[in-house]
Design a protein around this motif. Structure first.
Motif, mmCIF file in Angstrom:
data_model
loop_
_atom_site.group_PDB
_atom_site.id
_atom_site.type_symbol
_atom_site.label_atom_id
_atom_site.label_comp_id
_atom_site.label_asym_id
_atom_site.label_seq_id
_atom_site.Cartn_x
_atom_site.Cartn_y
_atom_site.Cartn_z
ATOM 1 N N TRP A 299 4.954 24.251 -16.019
ATOM 2 C CA TRP A 299 3.678 24.693 -15.468
ATOM 3 C C TRP A 299 3.369 24.073 -14.106
ATOM 4 C CZ3 TRP A 299 0.072 28.263 -15.813
ATOM 5 C CH2 TRP A 299 -1.231 28.002 -15.379
ATOM 6 N N ILE A 300 3.446 22.741 -13.973
ATOM 7 C CA ILE A 300 3.051 22.075 -12.734
ATOM 8 C C ILE A 300 3.960 22.487 -11.584
ATOM 9 C CG2 ILE A 300 2.699 19.875 -11.580
ATOM 10 C CD1 ILE A 300 0.639 20.380 -13.685
ATOM 11 N N GLU A 301 5.259 22.388 -11.790
ATOM 12 C CA GLU A 301 6.194 22.739 -10.718
ATOM 13 C C GLU A 301 6.114 24.221 -10.374
ATOM 14 O OE1 GLU A 301 7.877 20.688 -8.799
ATOM 15 O OE2 GLU A 301 6.839 19.126 -9.928
ATOM 16 N N ARG A 302 5.950 25.060 -11.386
ATOM 17 C CA ARG A 302 5.848 26.494 -11.141
ATOM 18 C C ARG A 302 4.626 26.807 -10.279
ATOM 19 N NH1 ARG A 302 7.062 30.607 -9.848
ATOM 20 N NH2 ARG A 302 7.777 32.472 -10.918
ATOM 21 N N MET A 303 3.525 26.077 -10.556
ATOM 22 C CA MET A 303 2.301 26.326 -9.809
ATOM 23 C C MET A 303 2.456 25.954 -8.341
ATOM 24 S SD MET A 303 -0.542 27.730 -10.355
ATOM 25 C CE MET A 303 -0.329 27.706 -12.122
ATOM 26 N N LYS A 304 3.173 24.887 -8.082
ATOM 27 C CA LYS A 304 3.357 24.459 -6.685
ATOM 28 C C LYS A 304 4.172 25.483 -5.893
ATOM 29 C CE LYS A 304 3.374 19.536 -7.874
ATOM 30 N NZ LYS A 304 4.247 18.346 -7.967
ATOM 31 N N ASN A 305 4.958 26.297 -6.590
ATOM 32 C CA ASN A 305 5.818 27.279 -5.933
ATOM 33 C C ASN A 305 5.361 28.719 -6.188
ATOM 34 O OD1 ASN A 305 8.054 25.462 -4.862
ATOM 35 N ND2 ASN A 305 8.019 24.875 -7.017
ATOM 36 N N GLY B 173 -8.359 20.860 -8.561
ATOM 37 C CA GLY B 173 -7.079 20.912 -9.279
ATOM 38 C C GLY B 173 -7.207 21.288 -10.736
ATOM 39 N N SER B 174 -8.231 22.075 -11.061
ATOM 40 C CA SER B 174 -8.433 22.496 -12.451
ATOM 41 C C SER B 174 -7.180 23.155 -13.006
ATOM 42 C CB SER B 174 -9.592 23.486 -12.530
ATOM 43 O OG SER B 174 -10.739 22.959 -11.914
ATOM 44 N N PHE B 175 -6.941 22.960 -14.300
ATOM 45 C CA PHE B 175 -5.781 23.489 -15.018
ATOM 46 C C PHE B 175 -4.498 22.719 -14.680
ATOM 47 C CE2 PHE B 175 -7.825 27.998 -14.861
ATOM 48 C CZ PHE B 175 -8.757 27.603 -15.796
ATOM 49 N N GLY B 176 -4.608 21.616 -13.930
ATOM 50 C CA GLY B 176 -3.416 20.863 -13.554
ATOM 51 C C GLY B 176 -3.158 19.640 -14.409
ATOM 52 N N GLY B 177 -4.149 19.229 -15.181
ATOM 53 C CA GLY B 177 -3.972 18.047 -16.014
ATOM 54 C C GLY B 177 -3.809 16.775 -15.208
ATOM 55 N N PHE B 178 -4.512 16.681 -14.076
ATOM 56 C CA PHE B 178 -4.393 15.504 -13.223
ATOM 57 C C PHE B 178 -5.289 14.372 -13.724
ATOM 58 C CE2 PHE B 178 -3.186 18.929 -10.258
ATOM 59 C CZ PHE B 178 -1.945 18.444 -9.865
ATOM 60 N N SER B 179 -4.784 13.141 -13.640
ATOM 61 C CA SER B 179 -5.576 11.983 -14.012
ATOM 62 C C SER B 179 -6.624 11.714 -12.941
ATOM 63 C CB SER B 179 -4.674 10.753 -14.164
ATOM 64 O OG SER B 179 -5.462 9.587 -14.350
ATOM 65 N N LEU B 180 -7.825 11.345 -13.369
ATOM 66 C CA LEU B 180 -8.873 10.963 -12.427
ATOM 67 C C LEU B 180 -8.913 9.447 -12.238
ATOM 68 C CD1 LEU B 180 -11.825 13.349 -13.336
ATOM 69 C CD2 LEU B 180 -9.916 13.687 -11.763
ATOM 70 N N ILE B 181 -8.015 8.748 -12.895
ATOM 71 C CA ILE B 181 -7.931 7.297 -12.735
ATOM 72 C C ILE B 181 -7.012 6.949 -11.574
ATOM 73 C CG2 ILE B 181 -7.177 5.128 -13.814
ATOM 74 C CD1 ILE B 181 -8.025 6.317 -16.495
ATOM 75 N N ALA C 91 -3.714 18.876 -4.068
ATOM 76 C CA ALA C 91 -3.841 19.933 -3.061
ATOM 77 C C ALA C 91 -2.734 20.968 -3.206
ATOM 78 C CB ALA C 91 -3.816 19.321 -1.660
ATOM 79 N N LYS C 92 -1.516 20.511 -3.484
ATOM 80 C CA LYS C 92 -0.406 21.445 -3.682
ATOM 81 C C LYS C 92 -0.675 22.342 -4.876
ATOM 82 C CE LYS C 92 3.387 18.590 -1.843
ATOM 83 N NZ LYS C 92 4.613 17.846 -2.235
ATOM 84 N N PHE C 93 -1.159 21.737 -5.942
ATOM 85 C CA PHE C 93 -1.448 22.510 -7.146
ATOM 86 C C PHE C 93 -2.577 23.496 -6.888
ATOM 87 C CE2 PHE C 93 -3.470 23.432 -11.174
ATOM 88 C CZ PHE C 93 -2.397 23.660 -12.007
#
Length: 445
Positions: free
Chosen positions: A85-91, A163-171, A179-181
């Motif tokens: 998911w993450i890599e696919r989104m960046k591309n 970055g919603s739907f990216g599962g990024f940590s806010l810590i 930004a890429k996502f």
């Protein structure tokens, strides 16, 4: 008891959206209101169990079953999801974004079906709905009060995070990766935004399309809208939310306290803790992912209740498992020692409401955000569906079952959710709005 009003409720044909809307309907019914629920015929029994009046969508309008259409979409596009998911989104490309336009096609059908229902049923006082985007059938009825529900993770409602739907940590934030996502996400939704503009323009709503195009996919409510998420986990560190959105700490469906989940005979006399496993109605359609996880769980010393999903007949359950395509999740969550879930917002909130320790195996969309939130808050574990090995998952299960510190944190969150008055306050807001409009002598159709 106050005055009784007539409500029309509806939702997208996915169980998470339906269950959230049913939960709000339970609240309205408990306050003496008449609740009508419009949905595909296949959901009649589930909805009528809650004592609502059921009105089916016109099959001639809906055509192919909405739920079946989403299932087909997941199967056809499974290469986007899970570990990729993450890599696919960046591309992502604009062409890739065309794969997601079925979301608008579904909304267009629901709009036509609801338009016909609103023309044929007796006048109602308010519509409450969990359906993607703006529906022309509500807009053209200028005196109709409509209240949207946001049943996914609420991080998309906050201004400062894209970055919603990216599962990024806010810590430990990485602005470059976010930004890429976000750029990939914009391309993913490009076909949806284009089709939404074409649809709204054809309905004479070009000005609304212009306004929507300035932001993302979160619409601004005409009055206010509600999202459900525990206060203890909400994203208040991100600052202001989109205007009009108000939190309800939970919108969990009412349960019949007179009945309990009975552990199936095949598991009753076997050792180990009792664990619930579900990837949800959509992610469970990825048979490769389901089989991989079930093969690992088969080597656990514990017992598993499995929601096998739409293709459950194609799965083989091990001796330490029992499952069905659709199970009573509310009752099961009250009976098990732990839940391994996909992190869809409805299941996520229900598990916390019943104070169950959680392992989240996200597949797509807001499931990743919930998985990361549970990690950031020290309340559970996130397991990436394609990047964990057998020994790691089995070890995480044992650690989650025995971590008394986490159990206590979740118990307190559950207590806070159950003692919150936010649901009743939300209902009172809607009732006051209806009464205010009636006093102003605005006729509601």
């Amino acid at each position: 008891m106050g005055k009784s009003y007539r409500f029309l409720l509806s939702a997208m044909s996915a169980m998470g959206h339906i269950n959230t809307t049913v939960g709000f309907g339970d609240l309205l019914k408990s306050r003496g209101h008449h609740v009508i629920f419009a949905q595909n015929e296949k959901f009649r029994e589930i909805i009528e169990e809650h004592g609502f009046e059921f009105v089916p969508f016109d099959d001639n309008i809906m055509g192919e079953d909405d739920a079946e259409r989403f299932i087909k979409w997941v199967v056809e596009n499974s290469h986007y999801f899970g570990a990729n998911w993450i890599e696919r989104m960046k591309n992502m490309t604009e062409e890739d974004g065309n794969a997601f336009t079925s979301v608008i096609e579904g909304s267009k059908k629901i709009d036509k079906a609801l338009d016909k229902i609103l023309e044929t049923i007796p006048p109602i006082d308010c519509v409450v709905y969990d359906i993607f985007g703006v529906l022309p059938c509500f807009v053209k009825r200028k005196n109709l009060i409509n209240i949207p529900l946001h049943s996914t993770n609420p991080i998309a409602l906050y201004h400062s995070f894209k970055g919603s739907f990216g599962g990024f940590s806010l810590i430990n934030r990485d602005p470059v990766e976010e930004a890429k996502f976000a750029e990939g996400l914009k391309l993913m939704w490009s076909g949806v935004v284009r089709m939404r503009r074409e649809w709204l323009t054809s309905e004479g709503m070009e000005s609304i399309a212009d306004e929507l195009d300035k932001g993302d996919l979160v619409s601004r409510p005409d009055y206010f809208g509600f999202y459900h998420y525990p206060e203890d986990l909400d994203y208040t560190e991100l600052g202001e939310r989109e205007p009009g959105w108000i939190r309800i700490d939970s919108c969990v469906r009412e349960d019949d306290p007179g009945t309990k989940f009975e552990v199936p005979e095949v598991l009753k006399n076997k050792p180990g803790k009792l664990i619930y496993f579900s990837l949800g109605s959509l992610a469970s359609c990825d048979l490769k992912a389901m089989r991989r996880i079930l093969a690992i769980l088969a080597k656990s010393p514990h017992r598993f209740i499995v929601s096998t999903g739409h293709f459950g007949d194609k799965l083989r359950l091990a001796d330490n498992m029992w499952g069905q395509p659709y199970v009573d999740q509310i009752k099961i969550l009250q009976a098990v020692d732990m839940a391994i879930i996909h992190g869809g917002n409805n299941s996520f909130v229900e598990a916390l409401y019943y104070a169950r320790p959680i392992i989240v195996i996200p597949y797509f969309f807001d499931q990743l955000d919930n998985a990361q939130r549970i990690e950031d808050k020290g309340l559970g574990r996130r397991v990436d569906i394609g990047n964990t090995n057998e020994s790691e998952l089995l070890e995480i299960i044992e650690d989650t079952l025995t971590n008394t510190e986490v159990h206590e944190k979740i118990r307190k969150i559950s207590e806070n959710m159950k003692s919150s008055t936010s649901r009743e306050e939300a209902a009172k807001m809607v009732e006051d709005l209806i009464e205010e409009r009636k006093k102003s002598k605005v006729e509601i159709h």
